[in-house]
Design an enzyme around this catalytic site. Sequence first.
Site, PDB file in Angstrom:
ATOM      1  N   ASP A   8      46.062  -7.263  59.184  1.00 26.70           N
ATOM      2  CA  ASP A   8      47.367  -7.173  59.803  1.00 26.70           C
ATOM      3  C   ASP A   8      48.066  -8.382  60.296  1.00 26.70           C
ATOM      4  OD1 ASP A   8      49.338  -6.006  61.680  1.00 26.70           O
ATOM      5  OD2 ASP A   8      48.053  -6.772  63.414  1.00 26.70           O
ATOM      6  N   ASP A  52      50.860  -9.434  62.888  1.00 27.03           N
ATOM      7  CA  ASP A  52      51.311  -9.642  64.426  1.00 27.03           C
ATOM      8  C   ASP A  52      50.247  -9.715  65.206  1.00 27.03           C
ATOM      9  OD1 ASP A  52      54.311 -10.209  64.237  1.00 27.03           O
ATOM     10  OD2 ASP A  52      53.980  -8.416  63.153  1.00 27.03           O
ATOM     11  N   THR A  86      50.804  -4.558  57.285  1.00 29.73           N
ATOM     12  CA  THR A  86      51.843  -4.627  58.360  1.00 29.73           C
ATOM     13  C   THR A  86      52.761  -3.632  58.421  1.00 29.73           C
ATOM     14  OG1 THR A  86      53.293  -6.325  59.455  1.00 29.73           O
ATOM     15  CG2 THR A  86      53.262  -6.112  56.986  1.00 29.73           C
ATOM     16  N   GLY A  87      53.076  -3.289  59.644  1.00 31.55           N
ATOM     17  CA  GLY A  87      54.352  -2.639  59.956  1.00 31.55           C
ATOM     18  C   GLY A  87      55.535  -3.032  59.706  1.00 31.55           C
ATOM     19  N   LYS A 137      48.425   2.847  57.024  1.00 32.00           N
ATOM     20  CA  LYS A 137      47.733   1.706  56.464  1.00 32.00           C
ATOM     21  C   LYS A 137      46.341   2.153  55.721  1.00 32.00           C
ATOM     22  CE  LYS A 137      49.721  -1.982  59.625  1.00 32.00           C
ATOM     23  NZ  LYS A 137      49.160  -2.948  60.592  1.00 32.00           N
ATOM     24  N   ASP A 158      44.635  -5.115  65.424  1.00 32.77           N
ATOM     25  CA  ASP A 158      44.942  -5.121  66.719  1.00 32.77           C
ATOM     26  C   ASP A 158      45.382  -4.029  67.403  1.00 32.77           C
ATOM     27  OD1 ASP A 158      47.762  -6.026  68.146  1.00 32.77           O
ATOM     28  OD2 ASP A 158      47.409  -6.327  65.871  1.00 32.77           O
ATOM     29  N   ASN A 168      48.299   1.443  65.394  1.00 31.25           N
ATOM     30  CA  ASN A 168      48.765   1.490  63.861  1.00 31.25           C
ATOM     31  C   ASN A 168      47.705   1.107  62.704  1.00 31.25           C
ATOM     32  OD1 ASN A 168      49.521  -1.225  64.454  1.00 31.25           O
ATOM     33  ND2 ASN A 168      50.833  -1.250  62.848  1.00 31.25           N
TER      34      ASN A 168
END
Length: 268
Positions: free
Chosen positions: A8, A10, A42-43, A192, A215, A218
């Site tokens: 991920d 962020d 990632t989103g 994901k 973290d 999601n």
Amino acid sequence: MYKLIAIDIDDTLINDDKEVTPATQTALEQAVAAGVVVTLATGRAYASAQAIARQTGLNVPIITYQGALVKNLMDEKVLYERYVPQDAVRKLFQYCVEHDLHLQTYIDDKLYAREENQKLIEYSQLNRTQYFIEPDWENKLVPQKTPKMLIIDDPAYLDELSPILRELLGNSVHITKSKPHFLEIMHSEGTKGIALEFLAGHFGCELSETIAVGDSWNDHEMLEAAGLGVAMANAIPALKEIADFVTLSNNEDGVKYAIDKFILKTVE
């Protein structure tokens, strides 16, 4: 032996100053040199994610929009894509207009909203993303293909809203939080976890040979799907509970520690 690691961005790969530290960068390079596929999950929109991926020297497909789009960095070829069903897009827009909620959507990797407000301005500053305003959402935005829609609001309110939207939109969508005040809506196969499964197949490795690092909530699908699920020390408690291992925080090179421990085996 692990063959693929999905990380991920962020609050995981980047520290609170939004940087990949030199130490973490070196660990990524060492993992690649050891024959491991290093990818991002990632989103973020592809345009935003690819800037960080290129900065770290990666040249593989990356997972973006929570898993709704997997795209090559080198030739930008789309390998996997899932769009929010049109019926759900229309219902979501109508609901947000009626309840005066801030909703933004992505079309062709561009960020759109029906009006400008502080939430949109702050989001665009946070992700360094340009935005476009389209008041005629019904005719201009709804018919377009979108991999992700995002509502920004108070965390407690979004927790109440989530089950309401699940009932309104049905099983065709996947709803998750990437940050406490971001509620994200994708196609039901835009997770994901499913994207990690797809990439493992693409590179010819078993899911048991993959590592996922994250973290937020999601990230839970990919931590559960991976052979080894790693949560950051700064992760939400619920993610730590399902993780196989908790590494150091994003400000302490937690990604580097995980790579050192499980791929390079330089720490106990």
